[in-house]
Design a protein around this motif. Structure first.
Motif, mmCIF file in Angstrom:
data_model
loop_
_atom_site.group_PDB
_atom_site.id
_atom_site.type_symbol
_atom_site.label_atom_id
_atom_site.label_comp_id
_atom_site.label_asym_id
_atom_site.label_seq_id
_atom_site.Cartn_x
_atom_site.Cartn_y
_atom_site.Cartn_z
ATOM 1 N N ALA A 123 0.828 -1.202 0.000
ATOM 2 C CA ALA A 123 0.000 0.000 0.000
ATOM 3 C C ALA A 123 0.863 1.253 0.000
ATOM 4 O O ALA A 123 0.597 2.214 -0.732
ATOM 5 N N ILE A 124 1.912 1.263 0.797
ATOM 6 C CA ILE A 124 2.789 2.432 0.863
ATOM 7 C C ILE A 124 3.513 2.637 -0.463
ATOM 8 O O ILE A 124 3.665 3.767 -0.945
ATOM 9 N N VAL A 125 3.966 1.547 -1.068
ATOM 10 C CA VAL A 125 4.633 1.657 -2.366
ATOM 11 C C VAL A 125 3.678 2.189 -3.426
ATOM 12 O O VAL A 125 4.070 2.970 -4.300
ATOM 13 N N GLN A 126 2.400 1.797 -3.357
ATOM 14 C CA GLN A 126 1.421 2.325 -4.302
ATOM 15 C C GLN A 126 1.258 3.832 -4.135
ATOM 16 O O GLN A 126 1.089 4.567 -5.107
ATOM 17 N N MET A 127 1.341 4.315 -2.889
ATOM 18 C CA MET A 127 1.297 5.760 -2.643
ATOM 19 C C MET A 127 2.479 6.459 -3.308
ATOM 20 O O MET A 127 2.340 7.542 -3.880
ATOM 21 N N GLU A 155 12.530 -0.526 7.486
ATOM 22 C CA GLU A 155 13.442 -1.600 7.089
ATOM 23 C C GLU A 155 12.732 -2.628 6.211
ATOM 24 O O GLU A 155 13.331 -3.196 5.289
ATOM 25 N N ALA A 156 11.435 -2.853 6.472
ATOM 26 C CA ALA A 156 10.680 -3.767 5.621
ATOM 27 C C ALA A 156 10.535 -3.206 4.208
ATOM 28 O O ALA A 156 10.692 -3.929 3.216
ATOM 29 N N LEU A 157 10.253 -1.919 4.100
ATOM 30 C CA LEU A 157 10.126 -1.284 2.790
ATOM 31 C C LEU A 157 11.420 -1.384 1.997
ATOM 32 O O LEU A 157 11.421 -1.710 0.808
ATOM 33 N N LEU A 158 12.551 -1.103 2.657
ATOM 34 C CA LEU A 158 13.845 -1.152 1.980
ATOM 35 C C LEU A 158 14.206 -2.574 1.576
ATOM 36 O O LEU A 158 14.818 -2.793 0.522
ATOM 37 N N GLY A 159 13.825 -3.558 2.416
ATOM 38 C CA GLY A 159 14.169 -4.936 2.118
ATOM 39 C C GLY A 159 13.306 -5.551 1.028
ATOM 40 O O GLY A 159 13.804 -6.264 0.157
ATOM 41 N N VAL A 160 11.992 -5.267 1.075
ATOM 42 C CA VAL A 160 11.055 -5.881 0.137
ATOM 43 C C VAL A 160 10.990 -5.124 -1.186
ATOM 44 O O VAL A 160 10.763 -5.702 -2.244
ATOM 45 N N TYR A 161 11.213 -3.816 -1.149
ATOM 46 C CA TYR A 161 11.142 -2.983 -2.358
ATOM 47 C C TYR A 161 12.446 -2.193 -2.561
ATOM 48 O O TYR A 161 12.444 -0.965 -2.559
ATOM 49 N N PRO A 162 13.555 -2.914 -2.765
ATOM 50 C CA PRO A 162 14.833 -2.224 -2.989
ATOM 51 C C PRO A 162 14.873 -1.460 -4.302
ATOM 52 O O PRO A 162 15.727 -0.593 -4.495
ATOM 53 N N ASP A 163 13.955 -1.781 -5.198
ATOM 54 C CA ASP A 163 13.883 -1.098 -6.484
ATOM 55 C C ASP A 163 13.152 0.245 -6.379
ATOM 56 O O ASP A 163 13.177 1.045 -7.317
ATOM 57 N N VAL A 164 12.512 0.490 -5.237
ATOM 58 C CA VAL A 164 11.746 1.724 -5.048
ATOM 59 C C VAL A 164 12.478 2.722 -4.164
ATOM 60 O O VAL A 164 12.467 3.925 -4.432
ATOM 61 N N PHE A 165 13.145 2.241 -3.111
ATOM 62 C CA PHE A 165 13.758 3.127 -2.120
ATOM 63 C C PHE A 165 15.270 3.197 -2.279
ATOM 64 O O PHE A 165 15.942 2.195 -2.499
ATOM 65 N N TYR A 219 12.044 -10.926 -2.813
ATOM 66 C CA TYR A 219 12.047 -10.405 -4.188
ATOM 67 C C TYR A 219 13.007 -11.271 -4.995
ATOM 68 O O TYR A 219 14.110 -10.846 -5.342
ATOM 69 N N PRO A 220 12.616 -12.504 -5.295
ATOM 70 C CA PRO A 220 13.522 -13.458 -5.962
ATOM 71 C C PRO A 220 14.027 -12.923 -7.296
ATOM 72 O O PRO A 220 13.284 -12.335 -8.078
ATOM 73 N N GLY A 221 15.302 -13.121 -7.525
ATOM 74 C CA GLY A 221 15.899 -12.737 -8.798
ATOM 75 C C GLY A 221 16.371 -11.296 -8.878
ATOM 76 O O GLY A 221 17.035 -10.922 -9.849
ATOM 77 N N TYR A 222 16.060 -10.498 -7.864
ATOM 78 C CA TYR A 222 16.498 -9.104 -7.909
ATOM 79 C C TYR A 222 18.003 -9.020 -7.666
ATOM 80 O O TYR A 222 18.522 -9.570 -6.697
ATOM 81 N N THR A 223 18.702 -8.309 -8.551
ATOM 82 C CA THR A 223 20.165 -8.191 -8.417
ATOM 83 C C THR A 223 20.617 -6.735 -8.469
ATOM 84 O O THR A 223 21.807 -6.459 -8.603
ATOM 85 N N GLY A 224 19.669 -5.823 -8.367
ATOM 86 C CA GLY A 224 20.017 -4.405 -8.483
ATOM 87 C C GLY A 224 20.540 -3.795 -7.203
ATOM 88 O O GLY A 224 20.918 -4.489 -6.246
ATOM 89 N N HIS A 225 20.551 -2.479 -7.175
ATOM 90 C CA HIS A 225 21.061 -1.704 -6.053
ATOM 91 C C HIS A 225 20.249 -1.960 -4.781
ATOM 92 O O HIS A 225 19.021 -2.052 -4.821
ATOM 93 N N ARG A 226 20.937 -2.110 -3.652
ATOM 94 C CA ARG A 226 20.283 -2.233 -2.358
ATOM 95 C C ARG A 226 20.392 -0.894 -1.622
ATOM 96 O O ARG A 226 21.437 -0.244 -1.638
ATOM 97 N N PRO A 227 19.312 -0.460 -0.972
ATOM 98 C CA PRO A 227 19.316 0.843 -0.306
ATOM 99 C C PRO A 227 20.320 0.911 0.846
ATOM 100 O O PRO A 227 20.607 -0.095 1.501
ATOM 101 N N ARG A 228 20.846 2.096 1.084
ATOM 102 C CA ARG A 228 21.695 2.316 2.249
ATOM 103 C C ARG A 228 20.805 2.586 3.463
ATOM 104 O O ARG A 228 19.641 2.949 3.331
ATOM 105 N N LEU A 229 21.376 2.388 4.652
ATOM 106 C CA LEU A 229 20.567 2.472 5.868
ATOM 107 C C LEU A 229 21.363 3.032 7.038
ATOM 108 O O LEU A 229 22.541 2.714 7.225
#
Length: 448
Positions: A123-127, A155-165, A219-229
């Motif tokens: 829901a937050i990502v949709q926002m 931390e959940a947002l960054l972990g589950v949606y690394p392509d967004v944050f 997020y299986p198969g994701y190999t892109g940038h991981r957010p800093r924290l």
């Protein structure tokens, strides 16, 4: 009463009126209709509040600020007023999601811990997606910050949606996925709803590889940038145990491909120890701040958060993107403003120099509010920690003075409030009262 005294009293009345009056601005926090931002198929209790400054930056960045347990969007807007003021100055948008009528955020269910699975994270990502499209936002500059349940959600947002944050600041949070252990997946305001006893108590332990594999499975198969924290935690926290800090280190160093041994350790202020880890390009991508003797009451400092995200100035790139051209989304093959990454200059008060662009990094300290929780809302420790910024990728940490505020307690103990940053009004009050005193002194010496 002579005219001079009347003039002085008139000035005093005007001064008090100026102190009481809020700053003039047209922008205000707005609730967005669920049908507008696209809530179909997502939890019906999740609502969206947004703050759009009067003057937006070109391709404005976005900061998501999830609330603590038993919090709400309007309350977080008030608690983070120091960051809102910076949004006004530099033109970035803030989203204040709200889990209406719930005890805490859902950061433990299968639906929330799956990329595209819906749940509160979805829901937050949709926002975010709605805001990017409507305001032509910068998809490479989306950030999250929150404390307690808001830190867990960050931390959940960054972990589950690394392509967004791109980055996040977690105050008193826990590793992504930890909240799934023994998670009470029920809705409502009950004190144990959306709660994980094992994680809260610090009894969930894994190896770094296990933590990393768990998050990668979201997020299986994701190999892109991981957010800093940045993760901040008090050593005496009994609501969300400080033991979670060690697990957080194992998880994020594994996700970021780093050794569990930090690249350095320093003390940005008395009682606060920072461990930091740098990426291959030399930019600090993970920091763990331990605050000795502090409970569930880690300070919130808007200027520090803005500087960490590179939002303490208008325009430009994300600082990590600028410091690591070609290595992160949005980067190019030439150094951004500030030149190629090099050794930063001296930081602010108590600051430890990090990686900076040409010209070094300048520390930004200042006053901050305090996040506070516990039975009866006991007062937390003061002293906000400022984070510096300077040339492209400049990093350092500086100390400031913090205020405090009491939180509203709950039987689960996970409820806290963010203190407002009152530096501006305090400074104005001092100047006005000093001027008034000068005039009164002159009045006493004036011949009759």
């Amino acid at each position: 009463m002579n005219r001079f005294k009347i003039h002085v009293l008139g000035l005093a009345s005007l001064s008090l009126a100026l102190l009481a009056a809020p700053p003039a601005r047209g922008a205000s926090l707005q609730k967005v209709d669920q049908g507008e931002w696209g809530a179909d198929g997502l939890p019906s209790y999740v609502n969206m509040y947004i703050y759009v400054p009067d003057e937006l930056a070109t391709k404005p960045p976005i900061v998501v600020a999830p609330h603590h347990c038993q919090g709400n969007g309007r309350g977080t807007f008030s608690e983070m007023s120091s960051l809102v003021s910076i949004a006004d100055a530099n033109g970035f948008i803030m989203i204040f999601p709200e889990a209406t009528g719930q005890n805490c955020w859902d950061a433990g269910s299968t639906r929330s811990l799956k990329h595209g699975g819906g749940g509160d994270t979805g829901a937050i990502v949709q926002m975010v997606k709605h805001t990017l499209a409507k305001y032509d936002g910068d998809p490479g500059r989306v950030y999250a910050v929150g404390g307690s349940s808001g830190g867990i959600m960050t931390e959940a947002l960054l972990g589950v949606y690394p392509d967004v944050f791109m980055a996040g600041v977690s105050l008193m949070g826990v590793p992504c996925g930890c909240w799934a252990e023994g998670y009470n997946d029920v809705t409502g305001t009950g004190s144990t709803a959306q709660w994980s006893g094992p994680c809260g108590s610090g009894s969930v332990t894994k190896t770094g590889q296990e933590w990393g594999d768990l998050v990668r499975s979201y997020y299986p198969g994701y190999t892109g940038h991981r957010p800093r924290l940045q993760h901040w935690h008090g050593t005496d926290d009994t609501i969300l145990s400080y033991k979670n800090m060690a697990e957080d280190v194992k998880e994020w160093t594994n996700l970021l491909g780093l050794s569990e041994t930090p690249d350095g350790t320093d003390t940005p202020r008395t009682g606060t120890t920072r461990q930091f880890w740098k990426s291959d390009c030399g930019y600090t991508v993970y920091e763990a701040f331990s605050m000795a003797g502090v409970g569930h009451s880690v300070p919130f400092d808007g200027p520090a958060v803005a500087a960490y995200f590179g939002l303490d100035r208008a325009g430009g790139q994300d600082p990590e993107t600028a410091a690591c051209p070609g290595a992160v989304p949005g980067g190019d093959d030439t150094a951004g403003a500030g030149g190629a990454a090099g050794t930063g200059g001296a930081g602010g008060a108590g600051g430890a120099a990090g990686t900076g662009g040409a010209g070094g990094a300048a520390g930004t300290g200042g006053a901050g509010g305090v996040m506070d929780s516990g039975a009866g809302g006991s007062v937390g420790s003061g002293g906000a920690i400022g984070t510096g910024s300077g040339g492209a990728g400049g990093q350092d940490a500086g100390a400031g003075a913090g205020g405090s505020t009491g939180g509203e307690g709950s039987s689960s103990g996970c409820s806290c409030a963010l203190g407002d940053d009152a530096r501006g009004s305090g400074t104005q009050a001092g100047l006005l009262l000093a001027a008034l005193g000068l005039l009164l002194g002159r009045a006493k010496r004036r011949p009759r």
